[in-house]
Design a protein around this motif. Structure first.
Motif, PDB file in Angstrom:
ATOM      1  N   GLN A 152       0.830  -1.200   0.000  1.00 42.09           N
ATOM      2  CA  GLN A 152       0.000   0.000   0.000  1.00 42.09           C
ATOM      3  C   GLN A 152       0.874   1.262   0.000  1.00 42.09           C
ATOM      4  OE1 GLN A 152      -2.134   0.226   3.607  1.00 42.09           O
ATOM      5  NE2 GLN A 152      -3.334   2.004   3.030  1.00 42.09           N
ATOM      6  N   SER A 155       2.750   1.606  -3.424  1.00 41.32           N
ATOM      7  CA  SER A 155       1.902   1.980  -4.546  1.00 41.32           C
ATOM      8  C   SER A 155       1.436   3.431  -4.420  1.00 41.32           C
ATOM      9  CB  SER A 155       0.696   1.051  -4.628  1.00 41.32           C
ATOM     10  OG  SER A 155      -0.135   1.274  -3.523  1.00 41.32           O
ATOM     11  N   LYS A 156       1.463   3.951  -3.185  1.00 36.92           N
ATOM     12  CA  LYS A 156       1.126   5.369  -3.014  1.00 36.92           C
ATOM     13  C   LYS A 156       2.351   6.248  -3.212  1.00 36.92           C
ATOM     14  CE  LYS A 156      -0.984   5.629   0.931  1.00 36.92           C
ATOM     15  NZ  LYS A 156      -1.618   6.189   2.124  1.00 36.92           N
ATOM     16  N   ARG A 158       5.060   6.173  -1.267  1.00 34.99           N
ATOM     17  CA  ARG A 158       5.709   6.516   0.005  1.00 34.99           C
ATOM     18  C   ARG A 158       6.844   5.527   0.221  1.00 34.99           C
ATOM     19  NH1 ARG A 158       2.620   9.976  -0.578  1.00 34.99           N
ATOM     20  NH2 ARG A 158       0.919  10.737   0.714  1.00 34.99           N
TER      21      ARG A 158
ATOM     22  N   LYS B  88       5.739  14.922   1.578  1.00 36.84           N
ATOM     23  CA  LYS B  88       4.889  13.754   1.346  1.00 36.84           C
ATOM     24  C   LYS B  88       4.909  13.307  -0.108  1.00 36.84           C
ATOM     25  CE  LYS B  88       1.221  12.423   4.203  1.00 36.84           C
ATOM     26  NZ  LYS B  88       1.525  12.730   5.584  1.00 36.84           N
ATOM     27  N   ASN B  89       4.473  14.213  -0.999  1.00 32.31           N
ATOM     28  CA  ASN B  89       4.282  13.790  -2.386  1.00 32.31           C
ATOM     29  C   ASN B  89       5.592  13.702  -3.156  1.00 32.31           C
ATOM     30  OD1 ASN B  89       1.527  13.819  -1.887  1.00 32.31           O
ATOM     31  ND2 ASN B  89       1.440  16.013  -2.290  1.00 32.31           N
TER      32      ASN B  89
END
Lengths: 174, 257, 48
Positions: A152, A155-156, A158, B88-89
């Motif tokens: 998860q 795939s995001k 992170r 974050k991104n």
């Protein structure tokens, strides 16, 4: 009455505390109870040794005021030691005892279950290889949700597990 | 003719040579060839891959020296990416930056091995990398902001009269990024290797001239060794600088200042 | 400078990009997720 008294006499107070391994509050309460018991028994002892009759004839010959003597004698004869209805209290004590036994049994069951659990854990720890040899594969095999979480996260996009750096520090050279 | 001295240019170490070639008259005039830079790039890629694959302490949770070095590189690049782009991104660009860092680093370090070949000293290679990064950041900016991307060239709060000039300057500086990013890396590696080459040529000549000169030559030799240590540091710093600047260019494309 | 010969130019760039793209693929699919997995496992172990 005699039976209960003998039962009370049979209690080995000195041993009770150490035998049950009582500590803290419980031990203090027990000591307090013993003191109350001793006090009550001593009082009964002292009171029962005192004379229980009064020689009214002697006082009649001594005093002129016969009315007072007669009055006191009447009152003395009318005096009846108050009877306490112990039955009710005994019943309450019995109910309390039943409750206590029940909760004690419950606690015992709980403690037993916990003990079994702990034993299992201990066996697990003893049979497990040392922590240094533990591999990621083994942990993931035990907890597949780790893999799900990694998938998860990746795939995001992170690439850091939240909370990791707070726990293990940052190895960054800069 | 017997005392003919073959003078080798210090640039000779950067020559591209054909090691193995296959001229196949198929698909037009296809000519497959393995040059020395191709060989060393392949070795570098192989090393990066093998080190990444094997230095994991057999997948154990407790790290050893090898895996902790890998984790350290990981954390370093990760902190660069999150610090430069976005907490974050920005992490989406982490794999690219990691590979960029490790690839440049390993190529720099391979160049430090005597008689080997420094692939990152070639402007063609570093320019192709830097142009790709800047072009990619520009495409990213256009796809995210459309024509508003051009506001990147307008500095905040500039007077209207100066605007054309400033936009010109900003535009040129944006184009210069392409060159400066690749030039910095290749020039650093190239100059270091050339300096070492020239110095060691001198030292060799000094030390072979006579008995006394041999001991005299120990001083420049010590200097060369110290300089090699410096080059080792430069190998790390240049890889880090390349990644930091790439990240900041991507950030410009994403956030427009 | 032979790298300015178009043949060597193309050769060098093709080699660099083939290896680079291959590394990006392998790292982002196999090697870097392994780090995340290791971190997640460590974090889980430390919470026990």
């Amino acid at each position: 009455m005699a039976a209960t008294r003998s039962a009370a006499l049979k209690i080995d107070w000195a041993n009770l505390g150490t035998k049950l391994g009582l500590r803290g509050n419980t031990a203090a309460a027990l000591a307090n109870f013993k003191k109350r018991n001793d006090d009550a028994r001593r009082k009964v002892q002292v009171l029962s040794e005192q004379p229980q009759t009064v020689d009214f004839a002697h006082y009649r010959g001594l005093l002129k005021n016969q009315d007072v003597i007669a009055d006191i004698e009447k009152q003395f004869n009318a005096f009846q030691p108050k009877k306490y209805d112990v039955q009710r209290q005994i019943k309450a004590i019995e109910a309390f005892e039943a409750q206590a036994v029940k909760s004690a049994e419950e606690t015992k069951g709980k403690v037993d279950a916990e003990l079994r659990d702990l034993e299992k854990t201990l066996k697990n720890i003893e049979s497990a290889r040392p922590f240094e040899d533990l591999t990621v594969e083994e942990v993931v095999a035990a907890r597949p949700d780790i893999d799900k979480r990694v998938e998860q996260l990746v795939s995001k996009g992170r690439w850091q597990v939240p909370g990791y750096q707070e726990k293990f520090g940052n190895l960054s050279v800069l | 003719m017997s005392n003919f001295i073959n003078v080798i240019s210090p640039l000779d170490q950067f020559e591209v040579r054909n090691l193995l070639s296959l001229d196949a008259p198929i698909l037009g005039n296809l000519s497959l060839s393995l040059t020395n830079i191709g060989l060393y790039l392949t070795i570098a890629g192989y090393l990066v891959f093998i080190i990444g694959l094997l230095s994991s302490n057999n997948n154990k949770i407790v790290p050893n020296a090898w895996s902790i070095s890998q984790e350290s590189i990981y954390a370093t690049v990760h902190s660069i990416v999150t610090g430069q782009i976005n907490e974050k991104n920005g992490q989406v660009y982490f794999p690219f930056m990691y590979v960029l860092f490790v690839f440049i680093l390993v190529n720099n370090l391979i160049g430090m091995v005597p008689y080997s070949f420094a692939a990152t000293s070639h402007f063609i290679l570093t320019f192709s990398l830097s142009f790709t990064v800047v072009l990619g950041a520009t495409i990213l900016g256009f796809s995210k902001h459309g024509l508003k991307f051009f506001s990147l060239f307008v500095p905040a709060g500039c007077p209207l009269a100066l605007l054309p000039l400033l936009v010109m300057i900003e535009f040129i500086s944006y184009l210069a990024r392409n060159v400066s990013l690749g030039l910095r890396l290749a020039a650093n590696i190239l100059s270091g290797h050339m300096l070492l080459n020239i110095l060691s040529g001198f030292t060799y000549n000094i030390m072979t001239s006579g008995f006394l000169f041999f001991f005299l030559g120990l001083f420049p030799l010590a200097f060369i060794i110290a300089f090699s240590g410096l080059e080792l540091g430069i190998a790390f710093i240049q890889a880090q600088v390349f990644v930091v600047l790439s990240c900041s260019y991507i950030k410009d494309g994403l956030d427009l200042h | 400078m032979p790298q300015l010969v178009p043949f060597f130019f193309v050769n060098q760039v093709v080699f660099a990009f083939a290896i680079f793209v291959m590394l990006i693929y392998v790292f982002s699919k196999y090697i870097l997720p392994r780090f995340v997995r290791l971190f997640a496992t460590r974090l889980f172990i430390s919470k026990l």
